[in-house]
Every structure is written in structure tokens, then in C-alpha cells.
Write a protein that holds these residues in place. Structure first.
Motif, mmCIF file in Angstrom:
data_model
loop_
_atom_site.group_PDB
_atom_site.id
_atom_site.type_symbol
_atom_site.label_atom_id
_atom_site.label_comp_id
_atom_site.label_asym_id
_atom_site.label_seq_id
_atom_site.Cartn_x
_atom_site.Cartn_y
_atom_site.Cartn_z
ATOM 1 N N ASP A 229 41.499 42.414 46.514
ATOM 2 C CA ASP A 229 42.305 42.072 45.346
ATOM 3 C C ASP A 229 42.205 43.243 44.384
ATOM 4 O O ASP A 229 41.288 43.341 43.579
ATOM 5 C CB ASP A 229 41.805 40.790 44.674
ATOM 6 N N ALA B 123 45.845 32.771 41.402
ATOM 7 C CA ALA B 123 46.147 32.600 42.829
ATOM 8 C C ALA B 123 46.563 31.163 43.137
ATOM 9 O O ALA B 123 47.403 30.922 44.013
ATOM 10 C CB ALA B 123 44.934 32.988 43.670
ATOM 11 N N THR C 5 44.440 28.727 48.312
ATOM 12 C CA THR C 5 43.008 28.605 48.037
ATOM 13 C C THR C 5 42.204 29.604 48.852
ATOM 14 O O THR C 5 41.243 30.203 48.353
ATOM 15 C CB THR C 5 42.527 27.171 48.347
ATOM 16 N N ASN D 3 43.100 29.713 37.713
ATOM 17 C CA ASN D 3 43.134 30.835 38.653
ATOM 18 C C ASN D 3 44.584 31.127 39.019
ATOM 19 O O ASN D 3 45.299 30.245 39.504
ATOM 20 C CB ASN D 3 42.324 30.522 39.914
ATOM 21 N N SER E 269 39.605 37.279 49.372
ATOM 22 C CA SER E 269 39.976 38.488 48.626
ATOM 23 C C SER E 269 38.767 39.198 48.040
ATOM 24 O O SER E 269 38.857 40.371 47.658
ATOM 25 C CB SER E 269 40.943 38.128 47.493
ATOM 26 N N ASN F 49 35.907 33.781 39.086
ATOM 27 C CA ASN F 49 37.060 33.931 39.978
ATOM 28 C C ASN F 49 37.190 32.776 40.962
ATOM 29 O O ASN F 49 38.300 32.424 41.365
ATOM 30 C CB ASN F 49 36.967 35.254 40.744
ATOM 31 N N CYS F 50 36.080 32.172 41.371
ATOM 32 C CA CYS F 50 36.138 31.051 42.321
ATOM 33 C C CYS F 50 36.316 29.700 41.629
ATOM 34 O O CYS F 50 36.615 28.704 42.284
ATOM 35 C CB CYS F 50 34.868 31.011 43.175
ATOM 36 N N ILE G 215 41.357 33.185 47.534
ATOM 37 C CA ILE G 215 40.359 33.456 46.493
ATOM 38 C C ILE G 215 39.070 34.041 47.077
ATOM 39 O O ILE G 215 38.718 35.181 46.774
ATOM 40 C CB ILE G 215 40.082 32.186 45.658
#
Length: 461
Positions: A186, A415, A173, A413, A179, A404-405, A176
């Protein structure tokens, strides 16, 4: 749905594509009509996982080319500029830092110095992610490296499984928001957001100026939320002797580690001074990777290192960028903005920010893919907000942050998805949903309390 999901997705996607093709859309050109049909069909294929995204992306690029929806220079625009070479170089540098052992050495040094209990473990994950974000320009190898170190901490401190799960979830987590602090944090999606701000050029320092402070605040808020929601079941004491033994076993820094460190430092300096020397960071990143492969001064990267560059991801990024750029050239983006979005544009920056965030989250909730949703929403919102005359960086970064979050389920996501499972971060959908649902509401705070006031302060609005 299980095994039938890809078949269902194939049928749904084909029905969407064919249905849109045979539907009349007044004001939409033939090229825009084809782009709309192919794009939404492709997004449906991605969302349902019809096949590995690289294959679906290849199909989309073929359709755009065969039906001449746009010139090849537009369809494959990512390959005619520095963005794709930034991504390739970033994967190679990440492989160098991982394979040389430099990243592991830094991680154990920090833990030996500053980690004592569960709270400091959580803090250390965010700090190490931040430090390594400068050295390893991709979140996945960073997260797996930190997780491998945390596995030693978990075992040496005899941390129960239920608490080990919380540590694993934190590792992936944290990757995210952290990055997003640096453009190279990223290298697979940050450059895509930067490129979407055209005609504004977003270099390394510009990105740091725009996103650095908001994402540092977001990372701190994320860390506080994790510590509040995932408290340990019992007191944890880190076994420093075990960590010291692990550090000792690494021995002295090798020549490969020293050369890796040297070239990474050079890369950071060149990234930070891109506005001075004028060389795009894409060429800088690929140049550093090449230097790492040369004999004498490098010798870090080998022919096998090319296997760390995923071709399927490059195709996926090419297709995702093509959705926005071909959609713009074919008139699809402007048509969507005029037809689907409201006719009146909120002039208040907080209302506008909340509106864009809500739209992005709703679409991402259903489609899942960060890159695919960015490819659809960013061009439409740029066309929608154009009459306001605001800097294009503003709507692009609001959408990027929101998409993205945002995650409720792991597939939202990558990640989070790559870390799920006992053999990786040990967490499941249960932990993801427990944190992801309240975190979705926090995204509005991130936009309205962190980003917009900061952008107002630095003169973007």
C-alpha cells in the motif's frame, strides 16, 4: 445528522482551534501552541468530512506556512525526499497493470486452476490479493480488479445475493492485512509508517523482515474469521466452463502485457535488493514508471495515465506527515507525551504493546482517519517511549497495525469505505460492524501474540 454534518464539523473544528489558541498551556512554545490548534482543528475537519480531505489538507498547509509555525522544508518535507515519488510511481504502475490487462489475466488463471467452491473462493481472494500486492502497489485498484473477476464467478455459479455480499466484503477486507506484508503493498500509507521510524531507515527488505510474518499470520486469521462468520447459505459450485471461456476471450498475451510484466519483475527485483544497490525504492518506483512510458521499451503508460495519480491524496499525505514532523520541530509532540500520557512507562513489552494498541484504537474510533491518527499518535508515542531506549520501529508498527486494521464502521478504513455499496462490494454497514467489532478485540492478539514475539525473535526488542 446527514447534510448538516459538514456544517456542524466546521463549527466544531473552528471552536476547537480558537479555543485551544486562547488557552494557556504552560511549557508549550508559541509555535507548538499554533501547531496544536491548527492540527486538532484539521483532524476535526477530516473526521466530520467538512470538505474533501485534499481541500482541508491544503488549508492546514497554508496556515502552517503563513503563520511560520515551521520552515517550509519541514512543512513540505514529503516532497523533498523519495516518499512522495514512491507514491506517484506506485499509482502509475498500478494503472499500467490494470489497463494492460495483466492483472485480470493472472486472476482468471488462478481461479480456473484452483477455485471450485465457496471456501476456495474466500481463500482465492486472499491468495490473489497477496500475488497482486507485488504487482499493483495500491489496494484499491487491486480490490476492484479482483471484485470484477469475482463478479463473473458469482454470476456463472449463480451465487445468491446474500452470499455474493460475503464475497464482496471479503475482497475489500482482505486488502487491509495483506497490503501490510510488503512495503509497496500500500504505497499510500506504508511508506508513511516507514518514514515515521526515522532515524532508522526502513527499506523493502527491512519492512518484510519486520512485518512480513506477523501480517501473513494476521491475513490467515482474518480469512479464518471470515469463513467462520460468513458461511454460505447453500453449496456453491464454480462453473469452470464459464471461467475458461472468459480466459479464452482474453486471447494471447499482448505486447503491452509482456512489457508491463517485464518492468514489474524488474521493479520487484530492485525493491527486494534495495539494501544491496542502495537506491531508495521511491526513486526505483518512479524510474520503473518512467520506463513504462518510453517508446519501444515501454509504451504502456500514456499522458492520460497521469489522471490515475490523485493530487488530493498527495496533499492529504503531505498534511498528515506535516502534523508529526512540524509537531516534533515545534515541541508539540513532546508536550503531548509529557502532559497527556502517563508519567510511568510500562517496561513489560506485552503491557506496553497492549497500552499503545488501546490508545491508538480509542483515538481512531473517534477520528476515523488512519493517516490523521498516525500523524498524531506516532510522534507522541515515540516521545513517550524514548526513555525506554527501544527501537522506534516497535511503537510505530504497533500503532500502524492498530489503526490500519481497526474498523467498526466503514469510515474507519478507506479500503472498507470504497468497497461499500451495491455497485462495488455489495456490502453495507451491517456486515462491517458484524466483523469489525470482534476484529477490534483481535488486534490485541495481533500485537501481543504475533508482532511482539516475532520482533523479539528477530532482535528488534
Amino acid at each position: 445528522m446527514g447534510k448538516k454534518k459538514p456544517i456542524i464539523g466546521l463549527i466544531v473544528g473552528l471552536l476547537i482551534g480558537i479555543g485551544l489558541y486562547f488557552t494557556s498551556f504552560p511549557g508549550l512554545s508559541n509555535a507548538g501552541h499554533l501547531c496544536l490548534s491548527f492540527s486538532l482543528m484539521t483532524v476535526a475537519f477530516w473526521a466530520f468530512g467538512v470538505a474533501q480531505p485534499g481541500y482541508i489538507s491544503a488549508l492546514y498547509l497554508i496556515l502552517l506556512s503563513v503563520f511560520k509555525v515551521a520552515p517550509g522544508t519541514t512543512i513540505f518535507s514529503t516532497w523533498t525526499g523519495p516518499m512522495m515519488y514512491l507514491i506517484i510511481g506506485a499509482y502509475l504502475i498500478a494503472a499500467a497493470v490494470n489497463d494492460s490487462g495483466l492483472g485480470e489475466r493472472i486472476a482468471y488463471w488462478y481461479i480456473d486452476k484452483y477455485v471450485t467452491d465457496f471456501r476456495s473462493i474466500i481463500i482465492s481472494i486472499f491468495v490473489l490479493t497477496f500475488i497482486l500486492a507485488l504487482l499493483i502497489p495500491h489496494p484499491w485498484p487491486r480490490a476492484f480488479l479482483i471484485m470484477s473477476v469475482m463478479a463473473v464467478v458469482i454470476k456463472s455459479a449463480d451465487i445468491p445475493h446474500e452470499d455474493a455480499v460475503k464475497i464482496g466484503f471479503t475482497v475489500f477486507t482482505a486488502s487491509i492485512p495483506v497490503s501490510m506484508i510488503f512495503l509497496t503493498g500500500d504505497a499510500s500509507i506504508n511508506p508513511l509508517a516507514a518514514a515515521s521510524c526515522a532515524p532508522i531507515t526502513v527499506g523493502w527488505m527491512t519492512w518484510l523482515k519486520v512485518m512480513g510474518v506477523p501480517m501473513i499470520l494476521t491475513s490467515i486469521l482474518t480469512m479464518v474469521m471470515i469463513m467462520f462468520m460468513f458461511k454460505p447459505s447453500r453449496q456453491v459450485t464454480v462453473n469452470k466452463l464459464k471461467i475458461a471461456e472468459k480466459r479464452k476471450s482474453l486471447g494471447a498475451m499482448t505486447g503491452i502485457e509482456k512489457r508491463t510484466a517485464l518492468w514489474v519483475v524488474v521493479a520487484i527485483i530492485l525493491w527486494m535488493t534495495d539494501s544491496i544497490h542502495g537506491v531508495n525504492i521511491g526513486w526505483v518506483t518512479l524510474f520503473i514508471a518512467v520506463m513504462m512510458a518510453l517508446p519501444g521499451i515501454g509504451g504502456v503508460l500514456t499522458p492520460k495515465s497521469w489522471s490515475s495519480v490523485p493530487v488530493q491524496t498527495l496533499l492529504f499525505l503531505t498534511a498528515a506527515v506535516a502534523i508529526g514532523r512540524v509537531g516534533g520541530a515545534a515541541g508539540m509532540n513532546a508536550w503531548i507525551a509529557q502532559t497527556v500520557l502517563p508519567s510511568t512507562i510500562p517496561s513489560n513489552m506485552f503491557i506496553l504493546g497492549a497500552f499503545i494498541t488501546a490508545i491508538a484504537i480509542i483515538i481512531h474510533m473517534f477520528f476515523g482517519s488512519v493517516i490523521a491518527v498516525m500523524g498524531i499518535v506516532i510522534p507522541a508515542m515515540l516521545a513517550f517511549t524514548q526513555p525506554l531506549g527501544i527501537n522506534p520501529i516497535i511503537p510505530v508498527m504497533i500503532i500502524f497495525t492498530a489503526v490500519n486494521c481497526h474498523f467498526v464502521l466503514p469510515f474507519h478504513n478507506l479500503a472498507i469505505l470504497v468497497g461499500m455499496g451495491e455497485e462495488n462490494g455489495m456490502y453495507t454497514e451491517k456486515e462491517t460492524m458484524k466483523f469489525g467489532i470482534p476484529y477490534t478485540a483481535v488486534l490485541f492478539i495481533l500485537t501481543c501474540a504475533f508482532e511482539l514475539p516475532w520482533w523479539k525473535l528477530v532482535g528488534l526488542w
